[in-house]
Design an enzyme around this catalytic site. Structure first.
Site, PDB file in Angstrom:
ATOM      1  N   ASP A 188     -89.810 -57.938 -36.059  1.00  0.00           N
ATOM      2  CA  ASP A 188     -89.121 -57.088 -37.039  1.00  0.00           C
ATOM      3  C   ASP A 188     -87.719 -56.811 -36.517  1.00  0.00           C
ATOM      4  OD1 ASP A 188     -88.264 -55.240 -38.878  1.00  0.00           O
ATOM      5  OD2 ASP A 188     -90.152 -54.135 -38.916  1.00  0.00           O
ATOM      6  N   HIS A 193     -82.553 -50.779 -36.330  1.00  0.00           N
ATOM      7  CA  HIS A 193     -83.275 -50.247 -35.184  1.00  0.00           C
ATOM      8  C   HIS A 193     -82.625 -50.589 -33.842  1.00  0.00           C
ATOM      9  CE1 HIS A 193     -86.310 -49.388 -38.152  1.00  0.00           C
ATOM     10  NE2 HIS A 193     -86.335 -50.659 -38.497  1.00  0.00           N
TER      11      HIS A 193
END
Length: 281
Positions: A188, A193
């Site tokens: 991911d 992030h």
């Protein structure tokens, strides 16, 4: 701009993953297991010298199709995408090695209106090479920048109720400052992030923890208290993400014996997971 029929029928390529015990261990470490080196029950998930077990939340990263909504062909404003809800249904024991086949598809699209965003529902089936169904994961993605494209206004999935009584159990589990950087190696790789500039454009003061990493931390708490670290004890779970976690914060999971749960960040007393329901047996 989203085109309703085009996105609803968008073809997400099948993914084949060669799963190894190393992958199983890395996933468990990436969601925080192993922080207590004296807890032998946690070691069952992170020590390849033992009879290794698979954390029941691992289907969310197996044969993962990647950040496919970032493809310009989807019409989605990928910078403003937020993971809204997640579910896991386990149908067979998860292997520690072998080929896993993942088939992901869009199952629904809800237009909440101009300035209100949209909901994208998707589902991933995981099978082994014999065709055995291992797990089905469901995801709701909140497309914050994409409402008003003329799509249907429903149906919207109902939420799981939370009891009005005090929780029966609370579990505090810390996250690490660099945890999102580890977790993204599961496949991911959304820069929200990892990249402070992307996080700022999305309206966050710094990179946030993956919602699915938060789910892994919460699964650890549930497995500890309701499943006694037995990998096959969890049959299903679903939850709603209500606020982001910043890496380094402590996640407190509040659990009811019925399987209902929610979670909050201790440092800010903010609910980050709500309307959770887990089935053990």
């Amino acid at each position: 701009m989203i085109e309703y029929e085009k996105l609803l029928n968008y073809r997400i390529p099948e993914v084949r993953q060669r799963l190894t015990p190393r992958d199983v261990v890395f996933y468990a470490l990436s969601v925080g297991l192993g922080q207590d080196p004296m807890d032998k029950r946690q070691l069952d998930y992170v020590d390849q010298d033992k009879a290794l077990r698979v954390l029941p939340s691992m289907p969310v990263v197996l044969a993962h199709p990647g950040f496919w909504v970032s493809n310009p062909e989807t019409g989605v404003d990928a910078v403003k995408v937020v993971h809204g809800e997640q579910s896991i249904a386990l149908h067979a024991p998860l292997p520690i090695e072998g080929e896993i086949i993942g088939r992901t598809r869009v199952t629904g699209l809800v237009d909440k209106g101009e300035g209100k965003g949209a909901l994208l529902y998707s589902e991933k089936e995981l099978r082994d090479t014999h065709g055995t169904l291992l797990a089905v994961t469901g995801s709701t993605t909140f497309l914050r920048g994409d409402g008003g494209f003329g799509g249907p206004s429903g149906p919207v999935k109902p939420v799981n109720p939370i009891p009005e009584s005090a929780p029966d159990i609370t579990v505090d589990l810390p996250t690490r400052p660099e945890q999102a950087l580890y977790y993204r190696l599961n496949g991911d790789d959304n820069p929200l992030h990892s990249n402070p500039d992307v996080a700022a454009r999305a309206g966050f003061p710094r990179p946030i923890l993956h919602g699915l990493c938060t789910l892994g931390v919460v699964t650890h708490a549930l497995l500890r208290e309701l499943g006694h670290y037995e990998a096959g004890s969890m049959k299903s779970m679903s939850l709603r993400f209500s606020s982001p976690v910043f890496p380094g914060e402590t996640i407190r999971t509040e659990i009811w014996r019925s399987g209902a749960f929610r979670a909050r960040v201790v440092e800010r007393d903010v609910v980050v997971v709500n309307n959770g329901a887990a089935v053990f047996g």
